[in-house]
Design an enzyme around this catalytic site. Structure first.
Site, PDB file in Angstrom:
ATOM      1  N   HIS A  65       0.852  -1.192   0.000  1.00  0.00           N
ATOM      2  CA  HIS A  65       0.000   0.000   0.000  1.00  0.00           C
ATOM      3  C   HIS A  65       0.882   1.234   0.000  1.00  0.00           C
ATOM      4  O   HIS A  65       1.943   1.253   0.593  1.00  0.00           O
ATOM      5  CB  HIS A  65      -0.888   0.011   1.263  1.00  0.00           C
TER       6      HIS A  65
ATOM      7  N   ASP B 179      -7.994  -5.079  -0.177  1.00  0.00           N
ATOM      8  CA  ASP B 179      -8.466  -5.942  -1.273  1.00  0.00           C
ATOM      9  C   ASP B 179      -8.135  -7.411  -1.079  1.00  0.00           C
ATOM     10  O   ASP B 179      -8.639  -8.263  -1.810  1.00  0.00           O
ATOM     11  CB  ASP B 179      -7.856  -5.455  -2.601  1.00  0.00           C
TER      12      ASP B 179
HETATM   13  C1  SDX Z   1      -6.144   0.216  -2.965  1.00  0.00           C
HETATM   14  O1  SDX Z   1      -4.247   4.652  -1.952  1.00  0.00           O
HETATM   15  C2  SDX Z   1      -5.211   4.061  -1.363  1.00  0.00           C
HETATM   16  O2  SDX Z   1      -5.629   4.449  -0.290  1.00  0.00           O
HETATM   17  C3  SDX Z   1      -5.806   2.892  -2.138  1.00  0.00           C
HETATM   18  C4  SDX Z   1      -6.856   2.061  -1.400  1.00  0.00           C
HETATM   19  C5  SDX Z   1      -8.128   2.855  -1.125  1.00  0.00           C
HETATM   20  O3  SDX Z   1      -8.830   2.499  -0.179  1.00  0.00           O
HETATM   21  O4  SDX Z   1      -8.422   3.773  -1.961  1.00  0.00           O
HETATM   22  O5  SDX Z   1      -6.332   1.581  -0.169  1.00  0.00           O
HETATM   23  C6  SDX Z   1      -7.274   0.859  -2.244  1.00  0.00           C
HETATM   24  O6  SDX Z   1      -5.869   0.593  -4.070  1.00  0.00           O
HETATM   25  C7  SDX Z   1      -5.306  -0.813  -2.249  1.00  0.00           C
HETATM   26  C8  SDX Z   1      -4.100  -1.321  -3.111  1.00  0.00           C
HETATM   27  C9  SDX Z   1      -4.626  -2.414  -4.056  1.00  0.00           C
HETATM   28  N1  SDX Z   1      -3.542  -2.788  -5.027  1.00  0.00           N
HETATM   29  C10 SDX Z   1      -2.930  -3.974  -4.936  1.00  0.00           C
HETATM   30  O7  SDX Z   1      -3.117  -4.799  -4.047  1.00  0.00           O
HETATM   31  C11 SDX Z   1      -1.967  -4.240  -6.093  1.00  0.00           C
HETATM   32  C12 SDX Z   1      -0.668  -4.830  -5.533  1.00  0.00           C
HETATM   33  N2  SDX Z   1       0.044  -3.766  -4.775  1.00  0.00           N
HETATM   34  C13 SDX Z   1       0.828  -2.889  -5.506  1.00  0.00           C
HETATM   35  O8  SDX Z   1       1.025  -2.948  -6.841  1.00  0.00           O
HETATM   36  C14 SDX Z   1       1.474  -1.746  -4.734  1.00  0.00           C
HETATM   37  O9  SDX Z   1       1.796  -2.191  -3.480  1.00  0.00           O
HETATM   38  C15 SDX Z   1       0.647  -0.478  -4.655  1.00  0.00           C
HETATM   39  C16 SDX Z   1       0.206  -0.045  -6.016  1.00  0.00           C
HETATM   40  C17 SDX Z   1      -0.546  -0.717  -3.796  1.00  0.00           C
HETATM   41  C18 SDX Z   1       1.512   0.597  -4.028  1.00  0.00           C
HETATM   42  O10 SDX Z   1       2.513   0.875  -4.916  1.00  0.00           O
HETATM   43  P1  SDX Z   1       3.689   1.936  -4.592  1.00  0.00           P
HETATM   44  O11 SDX Z   1       3.447   2.634  -3.300  1.00  0.00           O
HETATM   45  O12 SDX Z   1       3.904   2.763  -5.822  1.00  0.00           O
HETATM   46  O13 SDX Z   1       4.903   1.008  -4.317  1.00  0.00           O
HETATM   47  P2  SDX Z   1       5.837   0.411  -5.444  1.00  0.00           P
HETATM   48  O14 SDX Z   1       4.999  -0.151  -6.566  1.00  0.00           O
HETATM   49  O15 SDX Z   1       6.882   1.433  -5.767  1.00  0.00           O
HETATM   50  O16 SDX Z   1       6.502  -0.824  -4.667  1.00  0.00           O
HETATM   51  C19 SDX Z   1       7.580  -0.618  -3.759  1.00  0.00           C
HETATM   52  C20 SDX Z   1       8.371  -1.916  -3.791  1.00  0.00           C
HETATM   53  C21 SDX Z   1       8.780  -2.312  -5.208  1.00  0.00           C
HETATM   54  O17 SDX Z   1       9.934  -3.127  -5.095  1.00  0.00           O
HETATM   55  P3  SDX Z   1      11.410  -2.407  -5.317  1.00  0.00           P
HETATM   56  O18 SDX Z   1      11.355  -1.685  -6.651  1.00  0.00           O
HETATM   57  O19 SDX Z   1      11.570  -1.447  -4.149  1.00  0.00           O
HETATM   58  O20 SDX Z   1      12.378  -3.560  -5.288  1.00  0.00           O
HETATM   59  O21 SDX Z   1       7.529  -2.986  -3.321  1.00  0.00           O
HETATM   60  C22 SDX Z   1       7.333  -3.922  -4.378  1.00  0.00           C
HETATM   61  C23 SDX Z   1       7.659  -3.205  -5.663  1.00  0.00           C
HETATM   62  O22 SDX Z   1       8.065  -4.138  -6.657  1.00  0.00           O
HETATM   63  N3  SDX Z   1       5.918  -4.297  -4.305  1.00  0.00           N
HETATM   64  C24 SDX Z   1       5.452  -5.527  -4.466  1.00  0.00           C
HETATM   65  C25 SDX Z   1       4.077  -5.443  -4.261  1.00  0.00           C
HETATM   66  N4  SDX Z   1       3.737  -4.177  -4.007  1.00  0.00           N
HETATM   67  C26 SDX Z   1       4.884  -3.463  -4.033  1.00  0.00           C
HETATM   68  N5  SDX Z   1       6.074  -6.699  -4.756  1.00  0.00           N
HETATM   69  C27 SDX Z   1       5.275  -7.789  -4.849  1.00  0.00           C
HETATM   70  N6  SDX Z   1       3.943  -7.802  -4.661  1.00  0.00           N
HETATM   71  C28 SDX Z   1       3.313  -6.637  -4.368  1.00  0.00           C
HETATM   72  N7  SDX Z   1       2.006  -6.629  -4.193  1.00  0.00           N
END
Ligand code: SDX
Length: 428
Positions: free
Chosen positions: A307, A364
């Protein structure tokens, strides 16, 4: 130099005031940064940028805190109802009994939609994703209520637009589903409460004397509360920026529905179930899939994990996980993917990759398991999220409009070509 931030740029020092929120959050006010320094900030994804001051929802990502207008999500989920929470978010206070009754009655009076909406619905093939249908039907309200095109209309006019939005969203959502099923639509039964009315429109078949299971209606009411607002997330920021151009509440929220649809945002609940099913069909080897999620080249992410704000447990995930256990027991449903989800959570939370990146289950991760137990089809999961988020989108649009915030127009750093002359095609 109390309450000031200093910036040194090209040998010159600039000072900017610091604003402090109710819970001690600090913001550096840079409204005159460009004018003073000639420079802009650059912050992909606005990870460090506050877009507004808001009194609606407070999150503390490190402590896993979520409050609507100061009330904890735990208390509201346990003691309130969705319409009461909607009133709280939109108008700022918990309603007196007669105010809540009037709000609920006003909504009940507007659940019907113009028959011409069916002509729009009929234009969508049954293969249409319900989110696309929902966004279109919601925006179509501008055609039937042109007076809503003026967001600065009277307070009574804005209240009527708000009531219509809340009243018709369940009707649009149920009709989008019926369109996908190729079934005739149902009209709202105004003898029922908000969630029961929706469930009957969703599930009743022609000439069927359909009775809503109170367990299902109660579970849905709690889920809608948990999704009702979440400060400046992607879809809410979309609603605000569209609304900042003085677009109507209906077109602003329709844009928010489209933003929520994305798999990294609200679309994740659908992706979680598809992921869990894939893992189940693959034999349920959670270690294998955790390793895939850690492998950047795999293109696989553990959906429902991570998140932007929560670097601890998403408090909603904890409540939903408990509710999932309760609902499945009450309904006598045994869903094998619940066990896979719990195992994934257990393995991930002791793995350094997830610990270092502070990746925890988000709202989610478990919600799809409940929706499935309630009989809601996967393609409708994000529609349920949109139904829940509607009061938050309304509250945020209303706050932005009342605060007379300027049109949103971010700047950029240009990295394209320098000036060059046109070359006629025969000379290229
Ligand atoms: C919602 O913002 C809100 O409040 C949203 C929400 C709401 O109520 O409105 O809470 C609802 O959207 C919840 C999130 C639902 N999405 C997912 O579950 C999709 C999977 N999660 C992600 O793709 C990710 O965690 C985000 C999009 C939620 C957050 O992305 P960020 O903050 O841009 O973080 P990032 O993508 O830069 O990740 C940071 C690191 C990366 O690794 P490095 O480059 O540092 O090595 O964490 C890794 C990412 O690759 N990473 C994951 C991961 N999520 C982040 N690796 C594996 N699996 C994951 N799910």
């Amino acid at each position: 130099m109390a309450n000031k931030a200093q910036l040194i740029l090209e040998g010159k020092t600039y000072e900017f005031p610091i604003t402090e929120g109710t819970e001690g959050e600090k913001g550096i006010e840079i409204g005159d940064l460009l004018e003073k320094t000639g420079a802009v900030t650059l912050d992909f994804g606005y990870k460090n940028t506050g877009a507004t001051k808001s009194a609606i929802t407070f999150l503390d990502g490190d402590k896993g805190i979520l409050r609507y207008r100061g009330y904890s999500i735990e208390e509201l989920a346990a003691k309130s109802t969705f319409l009461e929470v909607a009133y709280l978010l939109i108008f700022g206070e918990l309603p007196m009994k007669d105010h809540l009754q009037k709000f609920s009655d006003d909504i009940r009076q507007h659940t019907m939609v113009h028959e011409d909406i069916k002509k729009i619905l009929d234009g969508f093939p049954s293969t249409s994703h319900p989110m696309g249908v929902l966004a279109s039907l919601f925006c179509a309200q501008t055609a039937f209520y042109p007076e809503a095109m003026d967001p600065n209309r009277s307070a009574e006019g804005v209240y009527l637009s708000i009531v219509r939005a809340l009243a018709k969203m369940p009707t649009f959502a149920a009709w989008a589903y019926k369109n996908a099923m190729g079934h005739p639509v149902n009209y709202p039964d105004n003898k029922l409460d908000y969630c029961s009315r929706f469930l009957k429109m969703l599930y009743a078949l022609p000439a069927e004397d359909y009775h809503v299971d109170p367990v299902v209606a109660d579970a849905l009411d709690k889920l809608l509360i948990l999704h009702a607002d979440h400060e400046q997330n992607c879809s809410t920021s979309t609603v605000r920026i569209v609304g900042s151009s003085k677009a109507s509440i209906y077109s602003s929220i329709s844009a928010g529905i489209n933003a929520l649809w994305g798999p990294l945002h609200g679309g994740a609940n659908q992706e979680v179930i598809l992921m869990l099913e894939e893992i189940r069909k693959d034999g349920g080897d959670t270690e294998k899939w955790i390793n895939k999620a850690k492998d950047k080249n795999s293109g696989f992410r553990l959906m429902g994990f991570g998140h932007r704000v929560y670097k601890n447990f998403d408090p909603r995930a904890k409540i939903i996980k408990k509710a999932a256990d309760d609902v499945l027991k009450k309904l006598g449903v045994n869903d094998p993917v619940l066990e896979i989800a719990s195992k994934l959570e257990e393995v991930a939370l002791r793995d350094s990759y997830f610990i270092e990146r502070k990746l925890y289950p988000n709202v989610d991760f478990y919600s799809g398991i409940i929706y499935r137990a309630l009989g809601i089809p996967v393609d409708m999961f994000t529609v349920m999220f949109a139904m829940g988020r509607l009061p938050g989108w309304i509250a945020q649009w209303k706050e932005m409009r009342e605060n007379k915030e300027p049109i949103g127009r971010p700047r950029q750093i240009y990295v394209g070509q320098k000036l060059r002359s046109y070359v006629p095609i025969e000379k290229r």
